[in-house]
Design an enzyme around this catalytic site. Structure first.
Site, PDB file in Angstrom:
ATOM      1  N   SER A   1       0.725  -1.291   0.072  1.00 15.20           N
ATOM      2  CA  SER A   1       0.065   0.017   0.033  1.00 15.20           C
ATOM      3  C   SER A   1       0.861   1.411   0.004  1.00 15.20           C
ATOM      4  O   SER A   1       1.476   1.438  -0.836  1.00 15.20           O
ATOM      5  CB  SER A   1      -0.836  -0.185   1.126  1.00 15.20           C
ATOM      6  OG  SER A   1      -1.718   1.063   1.222  1.00 15.20           O
TER       7      SER A   1
ATOM      8  N   HIS B   1      -7.235  -5.692  -0.481  1.00 14.73           N
ATOM      9  CA  HIS B   1      -6.283  -4.881  -0.249  1.00 14.73           C
ATOM     10  C   HIS B   1      -5.449  -5.247   1.156  1.00 14.73           C
ATOM     11  O   HIS B   1      -4.381  -5.365   0.970  1.00 14.73           O
ATOM     12  CB  HIS B   1      -6.664  -3.242   0.170  1.00 14.73           C
ATOM     13  CG  HIS B   1      -5.503  -2.370   0.112  1.00 14.73           C
ATOM     14  ND1 HIS B   1      -4.773  -2.010  -1.100  1.00 14.73           N
ATOM     15  CD2 HIS B   1      -5.104  -1.547   0.938  1.00 14.73           C
ATOM     16  CE1 HIS B   1      -3.546  -1.440  -0.801  1.00 14.73           C
ATOM     17  NE2 HIS B   1      -3.871  -0.914   0.404  1.00 14.73           N
TER      18      HIS B   1
END
Length: 396
Positions: A166, A371
């Site tokens: 990320s 994610h």
């Protein structure tokens, strides 16, 4: 005061009702967790060029192999509101840091300024707003390069492998854009859930606030930023209590995670929730969040937008300049999921097409991969980590 009393009341009720246990508390400290899992651990301190004091955690060798001498180096960089703890949270055999250590790597885990382990500055205390006047741009041009330099000097190596998740991918690309000489220090870069272009993100939280928070923002810099989602002992205790697998609020905790990164109930171990709450959120600056909101609004990968009033002073132009993705010349491996609400497929593919040296374009072979599955997914080893290790070996 009312909030504190309410929180104490909720915690007391949950304990009294038997929904949560008052027994052993999950370990919140990364170093303590590593040692508890039976691995050797070292803490290293790095002072950045702009005087922030950062802590890194190191696993120099595996408990399975012992100190086997010369080991290749890998550096792991966390995402926003995260810390080095996320790389060890799932435990031996499952967490990436342990898997790499067992495979023969000297594992270093960074911590960005402002998180749990990096809340010091040579001159500024954290209660001064000036301490928080940074976004992930500064993490990319100062924190990551300074930590890499320290690691290479300490280990007497000339290169290392990089793994980011990320925001850990964002700051890597910022570093390469602004300090391209660091290409020579990277054997290969493994970007998990690569976050650069954000225009198509589906995260409802970000999409809800981005139209307001993502506007050019001179005032927050002029007046001073502040800490975003700070962590403290009370919040950790409340999170642990409400997110235990036996708690009636456990599913609410799971939904909080899903709202951020995408729904993937199959990959989330409910027993891990209280451990996640013991370490996350680890803190960040408001400007980091604002910068991502700006990326969503502009559909560009560019520097912080202060407004047309201040931008000419900062950049010499009315609008912030784009990052130079073409400068990322070291081999890049992209790992992304079809159900990632933060890093949409269209945005990742745009990044892929602009990167000059992509050696792996890997869509995770699990349709619901989200994610946060990259760090907390129960089958992360099967779907991602084994592939990371395979590719890293190719570049040794």
């Amino acid at each position: 005061m009312k909030t504190l009393l309410y929180g104490v009341g909720v915690l007391t009720f949950l304990l009294a009702a038997g929904y949560v246990s008052a027994g052993e508390r999950p370990i919140s400290d990364c170093g303590e967790r590593i040692e508890n899992d039976g691995y050797p651990m070292e803490e290293h301190t790095v002072t950045t060029d702009d005087s922030y004091i950062l802590t890194m955690h190191r696993i120099p060798y595996s408990k399975k192999t012992g100190p086997t001498g010369d080991r290749p180096v890998v550096f792991l960089m966390h995402g926003m509101l995260s810390s080095s703890s996320d790389w060890v949270l799932m435990g031996p055999g499952k967490a990436l840091a342990y898997i790499l250590s067992d495979a023969g790597y000297d594992v270093w885990m960074g911590n960005a300024r402002g998180n749990t382990y990096s809340k010091k500055h040579k001159y500024w205390p954290t209660y001064w707003q000036i301490f928080w006047n940074f976004s992930w741009h500064e993490i990319g041009i100062y924190d990551v390069p300074n930590m890499i330099d320290y690691i290479l000097k300490y280990t007497k190596k000339s290169q290392l492998q990089y793994v980011g998740h990320s925001q850990g991918t964002t700051v890597y690309l910022v570093m390469m854009s602004e300090r391209p000489e660091y290409n020579n220090k990277i054997k290969s870069a493994h970007l998990l859930g690569p976050a650069a272009y954000m225009g198509n993100m589906k995260s409802p939280l970000t999409r809800a606030f981005a139209p307001i928070l993502g506007q050019p923002n001179a005032m927050v810099e002029l007046c001073g930023s502040m800490e975003f989602m700070p962590s403290n002992q009370f919040k950790q205790d409340m999170g642990i209590a409400t997110c235990q697998a036996t708690s009636p609020y456990a599913e609410m905790c799971a939904n909080e995670i899903f709202l951020i990164g995408g729904y993937d109930s199959e990959q989330l171990d409910r027993d891990l929730l209280e451990h996640i709450k013991a370490t996350s959120p680890a803190g960040a600056s408001v400007n980091q969040n604002l910068h991502f909101c700006q990326e969503h609004n502009s559909k560009k990968f560019r520097k912080f937008d202060y407004s047309v009033i201040r931008n000419p002073y900062e950049y010499g132009t009315m609008y912030p300049p784009n990052y130079k993705i073409k400068n990322a010349l070291a081999p890049v491996m992209l790992y992304y999921g079809a159900n990632d609400w933060m890093c949409d497929l269209k945005d990742v593919l745009q990044l892929r097409d602009e990167l000059p040296n992509v050696h792996l374009d890997y869509l995770v072979e699990f349709p619901k991969w989200a994610h946060l599955d990259f760090i907390w997914g129960t089958e992360a080893k099967k779907y991602v980590y084994d592939k990371v290790l395979e590719m890293m070996i190719d570049y040794e």
